[in-house]
Design an enzyme around this catalytic site. Sequence first.
Site: not given
Lengths: 328, 328
Positions: B19, B23, B26, B123, B172, B187, B192
Site C-alpha cells: 500500500d 504518508t 506498507r 487505492d 474519480e 484539482c 468538487c
Amino acid sequence: SISQDIDHILETQSALAIDLGGTNLRVAIVGMRGNIVKKYTQPNPKTYEARMQLILKMCADAMHDSVSLNCRILGVGVSTGGRVNPQEGVVLDSTNLIQEWSSVDLRTPISDSLHLPVWVDNDGNCASLAEKKFGHGKRVENFVTVITGTGIGGGIIHNNELVHGSTFCAAELGHIMVSLEGPECSCGSRGCIEAYASGMALQKEAKRLHDEDLLEVEGMNIKLAEPITAAHLISAARLGNNNADTVLNKASTALGVGIVNILHTVNPTLVILSGVLASYYQAPVQRIISERALPSAQNIKVVTSELEEPALLGAASMVLDYATRRLY
Amino acid sequence: SISQDIDHILETQSALAIDLGGTNLRVAIVGMRGNIVKKYTQPNPKTYEARMQLILKMCADAMHDSVSLNCRILGVGVSTGGRVNPQEGVVLDSTNLIQEWSSVDLRTPISDSLHLPVWVDNDGNCASLAEKKFGHGKRVENFVTVITGTGIGGGIIHNNELVHGSTFCAAELGHIMVSLEGPECSCGSRGCIEAYASGMALQKEAKRLHDEDLLEVEGMNIKLAEPITAAHLISAARLGNNNADTVLNKASTALGVGIVNILHTVNPTLVILSGVLASYYQAPVQRIISERALPSAQNIKVVTSELEEPALLGAASMVLDYATRRLY
Ligand SMILES: [Ca+2]
Ligand SMILES: [Ca+2]
Ligand SMILES: [Zn+2]
Ligand SMILES: [Zn+2]
C-alpha cells in the site's frame, strides 16, 4: 445467383418502431440500414385506454402496409418516456409528460395482437442504441449520450451494453445536480442540469426576459402571438443581448459541469449530444470540459448527433440487433 | 485424509500486498480469508529511487518471513495513490500526495526481483475490490465505494467488475462537482465534493474556526500544541457549536448530493462509505438521498465499511482472485 437472392431477402428485414413522446405517438417501418420506410404520426392520447388502442391500430396499419412495401417485420421496438424495465417490457413510472403511464405492460398486448416479439426501453436509452448502431457510437465500446430536448435525458453504453442500473434509473442524467441550492427541478430537487439547461428551462427564462421587455434586440422581431422559446434566447444572444447571453452561459456551464461529473464517474471515450439544443451546446460543453475536468479526462470528445430520428432508430435497433445476432 | 491435506495447503496460499499512501509505505502478507498474517510499515520516501529501493527491500524481507510463517506467496498486489493502468502495471500520474510518481512501471521491477506476477491498481479501486471479496460488497453485482479520508476517492463495481474507464480515470468521485462556483479544489476546479467534505477540507475549516476563536466550546479542551483536525470539528458540533455544525452540514450535503449524482448515473444496489469519516457521514448521506434522489433511487442503502485495511486487502484480492480462478 442464390447468394444475391439471400442478400436481397435479408435486406428486406425490418422492424416496427414505436416512439411514445409527450406530444406525439409515432410508428415507423425501419429497414436493416436504419432507413425509415414509412412513418405514421398521431397526437399521443391523454388516457391509457385511448393510447393503447391507438398504438395497436397504428401497428396493424403499418403491418398491413409492410406487405406491399416488401418489408419483413421481425419484431416491435418501443421507445417511451419514463422508467422502463426492459426485461419485462413494462413502463414502471412515467415522467409528467405522459399521463396514465405507470406500471404499464407494453409487451403483452402488443405481442398478443401482432404475434411478434416486443422490446421496450426508455427514450434516452433508445437514443444511445441508435448512436451505437447507426451513429457516432458505431464501434465505440464506451460512450454517453446526453439528450437536451424539452427535458434532459441520456444513456450510457459500457462495454458495448446499456447500463440500466439496479432500479432501472441509471443514466437519469437530467437530474445530475450541479448546485446545492439552484433552480427548482420538476423532480422535486434543486440544481439539476435539467433545471438549468433543458428546452423547458431556457423557455422559462426567455419568457421571463420577454415579460420584462428585455428579450427583443435590434434585428429581432417577435410577433405578438408568437410563442416564446429557447430559440429566441439563442437568437437574442447572437444579436448581442447580454441578458440572454448570461442565461445561456449559465445553462452551458451547468450542462458542462454535469457532463464533467459523468466523465469522472464512468470515463467514456466519447460524449454524444443529441436533441434540438445539441449543436448549440457542443462548443461550450467542450470548453467547460477543458476548464474543469481532470487533465486525464480533458481530451474526451464531444460530438453532435447526426441522426434524424434517434428514438425510432433506437427502438428499431433492439429488434434488428436481436434478429441479426440469431441469423448471422 | 488427503482432502484435508489439500484443504490445508490451499489455506496457506497468500498474497504480498503493498500500500503506497501519502504518508506510509506498507507491505503485508495476507491469507486467503483476508487475514493479515504480518504487516510492515515505513515512512513513504520522498524520491522515486529511495521508494523503489524500499519497496523491494520490504518485499524481500516479507518473502523471507513467509517461509517460516508457512505462507505460500502467489503474487504481489499493489495499491497506490494516483491514476493507474492496471493492464500495464504502471502509475500514469500521481496525486500531489506522492512525489516523483508519474509514468512509473511498478510491475517490471517487482516482478523481476521477486519472480512473481504483479497486479497494480489505485487505492479507491483496491478498496472496492476489498469490499467485493471480504466486505459489504460480497455477492453484490453493482455497488460504489466512496472513501472519505484525507481526500475523497472511490471505485465502481459494475457487473462484478471494476469500471476503469477509457483513460483510467473512472470513479474519480472526489472531483464530482456540486457547485458551479464553490470552494477551490486541489484539482484546479471548484465545487468538487473533495473541497467540501474531505478530511483536508474539514481540517481547513476547523483551523479557520480555531484561529477565529470559534471552535472551542464548553466541555472541549484543545491543548496549545495540539494539531487541529476534522475530529475537533465533529466534537465541537456534538457539543453544540453552531459554527462547526454549519460547516459539517454543508459538507454532508455536498457529499450527499455528489453521491446522488452517482446514483443517477450508474444506479448501483449499494453505496459503501469507507475511510476515517465514513461512520460520521453515513446517516446524513442517507438522509440527503431520501431528500434529493429520484423516488426510484431513494431506497438505495448506504453502509459503512467494516474492513480495517481496505487498501491492503484489495491489493491482496487481485492476487487471490486470480489464483483461485486458476486453481478451483
Ligand atoms: Ca435514461
Ligand atoms: Ca478511483
Ligand atoms: Zn431534477
Ligand atoms: Zn476537484
